[in-house]
Scaffold this motif. Structure first.
Motif, PDB file in Angstrom:
ATOM      1  N   PHE A 150      -8.300   6.972  10.326  1.00  0.00           N
ATOM      2  CA  PHE A 150      -9.586   6.798  10.045  1.00  0.00           C
ATOM      3  C   PHE A 150     -10.355   8.027  10.835  1.00  0.00           C
ATOM      4  CE2 PHE A 150      -8.364   2.701   8.952  1.00  0.00           C
ATOM      5  CZ  PHE A 150      -8.869   2.519   7.746  1.00  0.00           C
ATOM      6  N   SER A 151      -9.837   8.659  11.890  1.00  0.00           N
ATOM      7  CA  SER A 151     -10.688   9.797  12.430  1.00  0.00           C
ATOM      8  C   SER A 151     -10.934  10.942  11.614  1.00  0.00           C
ATOM      9  CB  SER A 151     -10.183  10.176  13.799  1.00  0.00           C
ATOM     10  OG  SER A 151      -8.644  10.480  13.607  1.00  0.00           O
ATOM     11  N   SER A 152      -9.471  11.264  10.948  1.00  0.00           N
ATOM     12  CA  SER A 152      -9.778  12.500   9.678  1.00  0.00           C
ATOM     13  C   SER A 152     -10.070  12.047   8.402  1.00  0.00           C
ATOM     14  CB  SER A 152      -8.500  13.209  10.351  1.00  0.00           C
ATOM     15  OG  SER A 152      -7.448  12.557   9.184  1.00  0.00           O
ATOM     16  N   GLY A 153      -9.776  10.793   7.853  1.00  0.00           N
ATOM     17  CA  GLY A 153      -9.818  10.463   6.613  1.00  0.00           C
ATOM     18  C   GLY A 153      -8.626  10.825   5.910  1.00  0.00           C
ATOM     19  N   GLU A 154      -7.898  11.546   6.402  1.00  0.00           N
ATOM     20  CA  GLU A 154      -6.541  11.959   5.752  1.00  0.00           C
ATOM     21  C   GLU A 154      -5.539  10.836   5.478  1.00  0.00           C
ATOM     22  OE1 GLU A 154      -2.782  15.015   6.762  1.00  0.00           O
ATOM     23  OE2 GLU A 154      -4.504  14.723   8.113  1.00  0.00           O
ATOM     24  N   VAL A 155      -4.842  10.766   4.638  1.00  0.00           N
ATOM     25  CA  VAL A 155      -3.899   9.876   4.205  1.00  0.00           C
ATOM     26  C   VAL A 155      -2.394  10.291   4.606  1.00  0.00           C
ATOM     27  CG1 VAL A 155      -2.765   8.796   2.174  1.00  0.00           C
ATOM     28  CG2 VAL A 155      -4.977   9.069   2.212  1.00  0.00           C
ATOM     29  N   LEU A 156      -1.853   9.571   5.509  1.00  0.00           N
ATOM     30  CA  LEU A 156      -0.561  10.059   5.969  1.00  0.00           C
ATOM     31  C   LEU A 156       0.573   9.649   5.227  1.00  0.00           C
ATOM     32  CD1 LEU A 156      -1.543   9.048   9.835  1.00  0.00           C
ATOM     33  CD2 LEU A 156      -1.904  11.251   8.562  1.00  0.00           C
ATOM     34  N   ASN A 157       1.650  10.347   5.006  1.00  0.00           N
ATOM     35  CA  ASN A 157       2.607  10.202   4.456  1.00  0.00           C
ATOM     36  C   ASN A 157       3.696   9.252   5.173  1.00  0.00           C
ATOM     37  OD1 ASN A 157       1.833  11.330   2.009  1.00  0.00           O
ATOM     38  ND2 ASN A 157       2.638  13.224   2.616  1.00  0.00           N
ATOM     39  N   GLU A 158       3.150   8.245   5.934  1.00  0.00           N
ATOM     40  CA  GLU A 158       4.006   7.407   6.748  1.00  0.00           C
ATOM     41  C   GLU A 158       4.795   6.547   5.893  1.00  0.00           C
ATOM     42  OE1 GLU A 158       2.468   6.400  10.214  1.00  0.00           O
ATOM     43  OE2 GLU A 158       1.583   8.320  10.827  1.00  0.00           O
ATOM     44  N   GLU A 159       6.038   6.127   6.226  1.00  0.00           N
ATOM     45  CA  GLU A 159       6.619   4.913   5.270  1.00  0.00           C
ATOM     46  C   GLU A 159       5.939   3.606   5.820  1.00  0.00           C
ATOM     47  OE1 GLU A 159      10.809   2.705   4.837  1.00  0.00           O
ATOM     48  OE2 GLU A 159      10.766   4.874   5.886  1.00  0.00           O
ATOM     49  N   THR A 160       5.615   2.661   4.817  1.00  0.00           N
ATOM     50  CA  THR A 160       5.048   1.479   4.847  1.00  0.00           C
ATOM     51  C   THR A 160       5.934   0.394   4.504  1.00  0.00           C
ATOM     52  OG1 THR A 160       3.834   1.602   3.153  1.00  0.00           O
ATOM     53  CG2 THR A 160       2.495   2.202   4.996  1.00  0.00           C
ATOM     54  N   ARG A 161       5.931  -0.728   5.164  1.00  0.00           N
ATOM     55  CA  ARG A 161       6.755  -1.814   4.723  1.00  0.00           C
ATOM     56  C   ARG A 161       5.815  -3.122   4.874  1.00  0.00           C
ATOM     57  NH1 ARG A 161       9.348  -0.162   9.315  1.00  0.00           N
ATOM     58  NH2 ARG A 161       8.685  -2.164  10.398  1.00  0.00           N
ATOM     59  N   ASP A 216       3.930  -5.102   7.700  1.00  0.00           N
ATOM     60  CA  ASP A 216       4.002  -4.324   8.916  1.00  0.00           C
ATOM     61  C   ASP A 216       2.407  -4.343   9.500  1.00  0.00           C
ATOM     62  OD1 ASP A 216       2.469  -2.357   7.409  1.00  0.00           O
ATOM     63  OD2 ASP A 216       4.190  -1.003   7.276  1.00  0.00           O
ATOM     64  N   ASN A 217       2.420  -3.706  10.707  1.00  0.00           N
ATOM     65  CA  ASN A 217       1.258  -3.817  11.198  1.00  0.00           C
ATOM     66  C   ASN A 217      -0.004  -2.898  10.673  1.00  0.00           C
ATOM     67  OD1 ASN A 217       1.691  -5.498  13.196  1.00  0.00           O
ATOM     68  ND2 ASN A 217       2.433  -4.255  14.694  1.00  0.00           N
ATOM     69  N   SER A 218       0.364  -1.848   9.750  1.00  0.00           N
ATOM     70  CA  SER A 218      -0.601  -1.089   9.008  1.00  0.00           C
ATOM     71  C   SER A 218      -1.089  -1.647   7.796  1.00  0.00           C
ATOM     72  CB  SER A 218       0.158   0.435   8.550  1.00  0.00           C
ATOM     73  OG  SER A 218       0.765   0.909   9.726  1.00  0.00           O
ATOM     74  N   LEU A 273       0.865  -1.161  -0.059  1.00  0.00           N
ATOM     75  CA  LEU A 273       0.225   0.049  -0.210  1.00  0.00           C
ATOM     76  C   LEU A 273       0.856   1.408   0.079  1.00  0.00           C
ATOM     77  CD1 LEU A 273      -2.789  -1.219   2.798  1.00  0.00           C
ATOM     78  CD2 LEU A 273      -2.724  -1.147   0.111  1.00  0.00           C
ATOM     79  N   VAL A 274       0.354   2.255  -0.673  1.00  0.00           N
ATOM     80  CA  VAL A 274       1.099   3.525  -0.714  1.00  0.00           C
ATOM     81  C   VAL A 274       1.233   4.322   0.531  1.00  0.00           C
ATOM     82  CG1 VAL A 274       1.387   5.858  -1.885  1.00  0.00           C
ATOM     83  CG2 VAL A 274       0.538   3.875  -3.122  1.00  0.00           C
ATOM     84  N   GLY A 275       0.156   4.472   1.397  1.00  0.00           N
ATOM     85  CA  GLY A 275       0.042   5.347   2.414  1.00  0.00           C
ATOM     86  C   GLY A 275      -0.993   4.551   3.481  1.00  0.00           C
TER      87      GLY A 275
END
Length: 122
Positions: free
Chosen positions: A72-83, A86-88, A66-68
């Protein structure tokens, strides 16, 4: 509703992913039972009933990163690194074209030097 407005809404998370994966698993089973394996067209091979571990391996193989991450509380896509794994995102999203040959839709290139199969999409 009574006003005549029929709208949709977006939801996400494991509650939404579970029906998608269940439907995808049904398509995997149908693929093998109808004899689509190994060439990607109906009745090109012998019909087989796939085992649970085979179906799980196909689902996992087609997982796409997945890209980002969505808050869920704001609906905003966070630019956090995913691997991967991972747990995300865990295994990512399902893509059967990355796992099963389908004539006219994808090809698989065998890389003998690196012992892997690379899907290419048409």
């Amino acid at each position: 509703d009574s006003s005549g407005n029929c709208g949709g809404y977006w939801r996400g998370g494991t509650s939404m992913a579970a029906p998608v994966v269940a439907g995808t698993a049904a398509q995997i089973r149908q693929y093998f039972v109808e004899g689509w394996y190994p060439c990607g067209s109906r009745l090109c091979g012998e019909p087989i009933v796939p085992s649970g571990p085979l179906m799980r391996a196909i689902l996992m193989n087609g997982g796409q990163t997945l890209v980002g991450i969505q808050d869920f509380s704001s609906g905003e896509v966070l630019n956090e690194e995913t691997r991967p794994y991972d747990n995300s995102q865990n295994m990512g999203r399902v893509n059967l074209l990355a796992s099963l040959p389908l004539e006219g839709r994808n090809d698989f290139i065998i890389d003998h030097n690196h012992a892997k199969i690379i899907p290419s999409f048409k």
